[in-house]
Design an enzyme around this catalytic site. Structure first.
Site, short mmCIF file in Angstrom:
data_model
loop_
_atom_site.label_atom_id
_atom_site.label_comp_id
_atom_site.label_asym_id
_atom_site.label_seq_id
_atom_site.Cartn_x
_atom_site.Cartn_y
_atom_site.Cartn_z
N GLN A 1 0.51 -4.13 -3.21
CA GLN A 1 0.72 -4.63 -4.57
C GLN A 1 1.15 -6.10 -4.49
OE1 GLN A 1 0.20 -3.21 -7.49
NE2 GLN A 1 -0.32 -1.15 -6.80
N TYR B 1 -6.58 7.87 -3.80
CA TYR B 1 -6.46 6.43 -3.46
C TYR B 1 -4.99 6.04 -3.24
CZ TYR B 1 -10.51 6.74 -6.75
OH TYR B 1 -11.62 7.12 -7.46
N ASN C 1 2.44 3.97 -1.66
CA ASN C 1 3.30 3.25 -2.60
C ASN C 1 3.83 4.16 -3.71
OD1 ASN C 1 4.39 0.70 -3.76
ND2 ASN C 1 2.88 1.07 -5.37
N GLU D 1 -6.52 9.06 1.10
CA GLU D 1 -6.78 7.64 1.33
C GLU D 1 -7.86 7.54 2.40
OE1 GLU D 1 -7.31 3.88 1.58
OE2 GLU D 1 -5.98 4.63 0.00
N ASP E 1 -5.08 5.73 -9.17
CA ASP E 1 -4.93 4.28 -9.24
C ASP E 1 -6.21 3.71 -8.63
OD1 ASP E 1 -4.13 1.66 -9.26
OD2 ASP E 1 -2.57 1.87 -7.75
N CYS F 1 -6.08 -1.30 -12.97
CA CYS F 1 -6.08 -2.76 -12.84
C CYS F 1 -7.21 -3.37 -13.66
CB CYS F 1 -6.18 -3.17 -11.37
SG CYS F 1 -7.67 -2.57 -10.55
N GLU G 1 -2.77 -5.14 -16.07
CA GLU G 1 -2.60 -3.85 -15.41
C GLU G 1 -1.95 -2.93 -16.44
OE1 GLU G 1 -2.10 -2.12 -11.09
OE2 GLU G 1 -2.75 -4.11 -11.65
#
Length: 366
Positions: free
Chosen positions: A190, A218, A223, A239, A299, A324, A358
Site C-alpha cells: 500500500q 488477492y 495486509n 495470493e 481487493d 482502487c 480508493e
C-alpha cells in the site's frame, strides 16, 4: 500540481470534489453519504520510482509528464516520505561522481516505512560485477553513517544483487494493536501508509461481531487478512505471487497469528476448487468444506472482478470490497446489487491531488 510543489491549500476542495464524484457514481446502488478518510497533505507516499537522467557530468531524478511526455527534473518530492526525500539527495550525491555506480544507471526505486527503514533499488542497462558490489557496499556504509537505515539492491537483466536483504518490516498501529508487515522490494505494498491504517481500521469496524470464517482473494502480503483475523474464527486467503506469499507467511508468524491459512493460487483457480470443478495438489491437507465463510473480502486489481468471481462472491452473505477503481466497482455492482445491498460506503484519499479514488463497500445479502 508539479513534482516539487503540492497545492496543499487546495486539499479540502479536491477531497470535496471526490466525495461528490463518488456519490454520483454510487447513486444507482446506494444513497449513503460516504465515510471520508483524509490523507496527510504531504509526505504520504511510502514508495516512489524515478528515471535517472545523465546530463554531462551531472545526473538527476526525472519523471515524465503524462500528457506531453516531456521530462521533468525532480530534486525533491514532497508527496513522498521525508525519508525518501533525504535519500534522493544522498543517493545522487553518492552516485554522481562514482563512475562504477553511475554508468548505465537508468532508474532508482525507493521503498520506505513509517518505522524509518528503506530499500533502494538501482536499475542498470549493464552487467553487475564484483566491482559494482564493492562500490555499492561503500555507498551503503556511507548512507548508514548519515543515520539512514537503508538496504541497497542492484538490478539488471536477469540479475538481482541484494547487499543485505530485499525487504523491510513496517510496523503499523491498527486499532490498539501493532501490526508487523514484511514488505518485499518489487512487490505490491500500500503506497500511503497513513491511509492504509485507516483502511484497516475501517475494515475492522465494519466486520466487528462477525460470525464464522473469512475468505480473502488477492491477499498480497496479508495486509488485510492478518489485521482482520481478530474478528473471525478463521481466515482463508489466496495470493498468486510467490514473494507476497512468503511475506504473508512471515507476517503470520511475526504477529503470532494462528488462525490464518494462505494458499498460493489465482482467484479464478480457487473459484474452480470451491465449486469442485478441479482438484489442486496445493490444496492437499486443506479441507475447504470445513470453512464456514460468512464473509468474503476482495481487493482486486484496477480491472475489478471477472464474471466468474462475481458469481462466486454472490454466494456469501457479506462481501467486503476495497476498490482502487470505482468505475470497475460500479460495473461489478451492476451484478452484485442483484443479490446484495450496500450497507457501508467509504472514500479513502489514497492519492491526494490526483483523479484517483480508493473506496470501500460492505455488501450484505438481500
Amino acid at each position: 500540481m508539479t513534482p516539487e510543489h503540492l497545492p496543499t491549500e487546495q486539499y479540502e476542495a479536491q477531497l470535496a470534489e471526490k466525495v461528490v464524484r463518488l456519490q454520483s457514481m454510487m447513486a444507482p446502488f446506494s444513497d449513503l453519504v460516504p465515510e471520508v478518510f483524509r490523507s496527510p497533505v504531504s509526505h504520504y507516499r511510502m514508495r516512489a520510482e524515478f528515471r535517472i537522467w545523465h546530463d554531462g557530468d551531472d545526473l538527476y531524478h526525472i519523471i515524465f509528464d503524462q500528457q506531453t511526455k516531456s521530462r521533468i527534473r525532480v530534486d525533491s518530492f514532497p508527496a513522498a516520505s521525508e525519508l525518501i526525500n533525504q535519500l534522493m539527495t544522498a543517493m545522487i550525491a553518492g552516485v554522481r561522481n562514482n563512475p562504477v555506480l553511475r554508468h548505465k544507471l537508468f532508474q532508482i526505486d525507493y521503498l520506505t516505512t513509517l518505522s524509518n527503514q528503506a530499500v533502494v533499488s538501482l536499475l542498470y542497462h549493464k552487467k553487475l560485477d564484483d566491482e559494482w558490489r564493492q562500490e555499492a557496499e561503500a555507498l551503503r556504509d556511507a548512507l548508514r553513517a548519515q543515520n539512514l537505515n537503508v538496504h541497497l539492491i542492484g538490478r539488471a537483466t536477469k540479475t538481482k544483487i541484494a547487499l543485505d536483504q530485499d525487504y523491510i518490516d513496517e510496523r503499523l498501529p491498527v486499532a490498539g494493536k501493532e501490526m508487523i508487515y514484511r514488505q518485499v522490494e518489487n512487490s505490491f505494498t500500500q503506497p500511503n501508509a497513513a491511509m492504509n491504517i485507516q483502511m484497516l481500521e475501517w475494515a475492522l469496524d465494519v466486520t466487528k461481531g462477525s460470525k464464522g470464517d473469512l475468505l480473502e482473494l488477492y491477499c498480497g502480503n496479508g495486509n488485510f487478512s492478518l489485521a482482520l483475523a481478530r474478528n473471525f474464527d478463521r481466515v482463508l486467503a489466496t495470493e498468486i505471487a510467490k514473494p507476497s506469499v512468503a511475506a504473508a507467511q512471515y507476517n503470520i508468524a511475526a504477529n503470532h497469528i494462528d488462525n490464518v491459512q494462505i494458499i498460493r493460487m489465482a482467484a479464478e483457480e480457487f473459484t474452480q476448487a470451491m465449486n469442485g470443478v478441479r482438484e489442486f495438489n496445493r490444496l492437499q491437507g486443506i479441507d475447504l468444506k470445513s470453512y464456514q465463510c460468512e464473509t468474503i473480502f476482495v481487493d482486486p486489481p484496477r480491472s475489478g472482478l471477472d464474471s466468474e468471481t462475481e458469481k462466486m462472491v454472490q454466494a456469501y452473505p457479506r462481501i467486503l470490497y476495497i476498490s482502487c477503481n470505482p468505475e470497475t466497482l460500479c460495473k461489478n455492482l451492476e451484478t452484485l446489487s442483484q443479490t446484495h445491498k450496500v450497507e457501508r460506503l467509504a472514500l479513502f484519499d489514497q492519492f491526494p491531488y490526483t483523479h484517483h479514488m480508493e473506496c470501500g463497500v460492505l455488501l450484505t445479502a438481500k
